[in-house]
Design a protein around this motif. Structure first.
Motif, PDB file in Angstrom:
ATOM      1  N   ALA A 148       0.814  -1.218   0.000  1.00 41.60           N
ATOM      2  CA  ALA A 148       0.000   0.000   0.000  1.00 41.60           C
ATOM      3  C   ALA A 148       0.843   1.262   0.000  1.00 41.60           C
ATOM      4  CB  ALA A 148      -0.932   0.005   1.210  1.00 41.60           C
ATOM      5  N   ASP A 149       2.143   1.129   0.265  1.00 41.20           N
ATOM      6  CA  ASP A 149       3.000   2.310   0.288  1.00 41.20           C
ATOM      7  C   ASP A 149       3.419   2.758  -1.110  1.00 41.20           C
ATOM      8  OD1 ASP A 149       3.002   2.494   3.087  1.00 41.20           O
ATOM      9  OD2 ASP A 149       4.550   0.941   3.225  1.00 41.20           O
ATOM     10  N   LEU A 150       3.094   1.968  -2.125  1.00 43.47           N
ATOM     11  CA  LEU A 150       3.319   2.404  -3.498  1.00 43.47           C
ATOM     12  C   LEU A 150       2.224   3.392  -3.878  1.00 43.47           C
ATOM     13  CD1 LEU A 150       4.267  -1.018  -5.120  1.00 43.47           C
ATOM     14  CD2 LEU A 150       5.776   0.951  -4.859  1.00 43.47           C
ATOM     15  N   ARG A 151       2.600   4.548  -4.334  1.00 47.05           N
ATOM     16  CA  ARG A 151       1.645   5.618  -4.626  1.00 47.05           C
ATOM     17  C   ARG A 151       1.756   6.092  -6.069  1.00 47.05           C
ATOM     18  NH1 ARG A 151       0.149   7.765   0.441  1.00 47.05           N
ATOM     19  NH2 ARG A 151       0.159   5.995   1.881  1.00 47.05           N
ATOM     20  N   ARG A 152       0.726   6.805  -6.497  1.00 44.14           N
ATOM     21  CA  ARG A 152       0.726   7.424  -7.816  1.00 44.14           C
ATOM     22  C   ARG A 152       1.399   8.792  -7.745  1.00 44.14           C
ATOM     23  NH1 ARG A 152      -2.662   4.930 -11.447  1.00 44.14           N
ATOM     24  NH2 ARG A 152      -4.045   3.333 -10.549  1.00 44.14           N
ATOM     25  N   ASN A 153       2.003   9.170  -8.845  1.00 41.05           N
ATOM     26  CA  ASN A 153       2.594  10.505  -8.987  1.00 41.05           C
ATOM     27  C   ASN A 153       1.888  11.206 -10.146  1.00 41.05           C
ATOM     28  OD1 ASN A 153       4.118  12.789  -9.252  1.00 41.05           O
ATOM     29  ND2 ASN A 153       6.065  11.757  -9.616  1.00 41.05           N
ATOM     30  N   MET A 210       7.087   6.210  -3.635  1.00 45.46           N
ATOM     31  CA  MET A 210       7.149   5.304  -2.488  1.00 45.46           C
ATOM     32  C   MET A 210       6.944   6.129  -1.220  1.00 45.46           C
ATOM     33  SD  MET A 210       7.645   2.106  -1.609  1.00 45.46           S
ATOM     34  CE  MET A 210       8.669   1.302  -2.870  1.00 45.46           C
ATOM     35  N   PHE A 211       5.935   5.747  -0.438  1.00 46.25           N
ATOM     36  CA  PHE A 211       5.642   6.461   0.794  1.00 46.25           C
ATOM     37  C   PHE A 211       6.321   5.738   1.951  1.00 46.25           C
ATOM     38  CE2 PHE A 211       2.635   7.372   4.394  1.00 46.25           C
ATOM     39  CZ  PHE A 211       3.006   8.698   4.538  1.00 46.25           C
TER      40      PHE A 211
END
Length: 249
Positions: A210-215, A227-228
């Motif tokens: 879930a720490d993978l995020r959109r940019n 990456m959060f």
């Protein structure tokens, strides 16, 4: 201003009133260390990485001097650092500064009138602790980088060889029909993540999918645009810092 009895680690809380110790010197010294521990815990400092090493160093210094804190003088700490440098040629400037800072903090604690240790030492031993570290016997921080100049970052070819070796380990395990291919694949992906996002070990092992995020500025990466990091390196006494690392080509 807080009274001495109101502070965590105050002498009045560490020593029992009206009790005559059979061996007062070690009893007071241990009470000082226990009080310093409580004072640091009240600041939410970490036990393993901060408090425990500090206590160990103070005990080590006391053993070296064969004296108690109310007997220490600047000459003792100067001899201690000189001994470490002579005994360990690899003893670095940053290590020396760290040792000096830890001992200085302990001396600040026992010489702070709010904690009452000076009164206790004066009444029991006729001596008071003093600050033994000052600008003339401590390392001055004048350079931003103090690492070993012989160390250097890996070249791109060396990094590629490292990644190839990690991937090759996966194939080798598969060919032998042994267990461990998935673990090796995980290690390979983690190694590449270290490099790609510049994360620390603790930051990486605490990651979740879930720490993978959109940019929004790099939509071509989909959910892998950033990456959060939730467990970034924290300041002393503070919770882990959070930060976002963007994926770059």
């Amino acid at each position: 201003m807080a009274r001495a009895a109101d502070l965590a680690g105050a002498a009045q809380l560490m020593l029992v009133d009206g009790v005559s110790y059979l061996d007062p010197e070690p009893a007071v010294f241990e009470a000082m260390l226990e009080g310093w521990t409580k004072q640091q815990r009240s600041r939410f400092l970490n036990w393993d990485s901060t408090i425990k090493p500090r206590l160990s160093l103070v005990r080590r210094f006391a053993e070296f001097t064969n004296q108690y804190p109310w007997q220490w003088q600047p000459a003792e700490v100067e001899a201690f650092i000189d001994h470490l440098r002579a005994k360990t040629p690899t003893f670095t400037v940053s290590s020396g500064r760290g040792y000096q800072n830890h001992l200085r903090l302990f001396c600040e604690y026992i010489t702070d009138a709010r904690y009452g240790w000076m009164n206790v030492c004066q009444e029991r031993f006729g001596q008071v602790p003093v600050q033994i570290l000052h600008e003339w016997n401590t390392v001055t921080h004048v350079s931003e980088y103090e690492g070993d100049p012989s160390r250097r970052p890996l070249t791109y070819d060396e990094i590629q060889a490292l990644f190839d070796a990690a991937d090759g380990r996966v194939e080798e395990i598969r060919k032998r029909g042994r267990k461990g291919a998935l673990a090796a694949m995980r290690d390979s992906a983690l190694l590449k993540s270290y490099y790609a996002y510049g994360m620390r070990r603790r930051e990486s092992v605490q990651l979740d999918v879930a720490d993978l995020r959109r940019n929004p500025k790099a939509p071509q990466y989909g959910r892998h645009g950033a990456m959060f990091v939730r467990y970034g390196k924290s300041s002393k006494g503070s919770p882990p810092k959070r930060r976002t690392i963007f994926t770059v080509p």
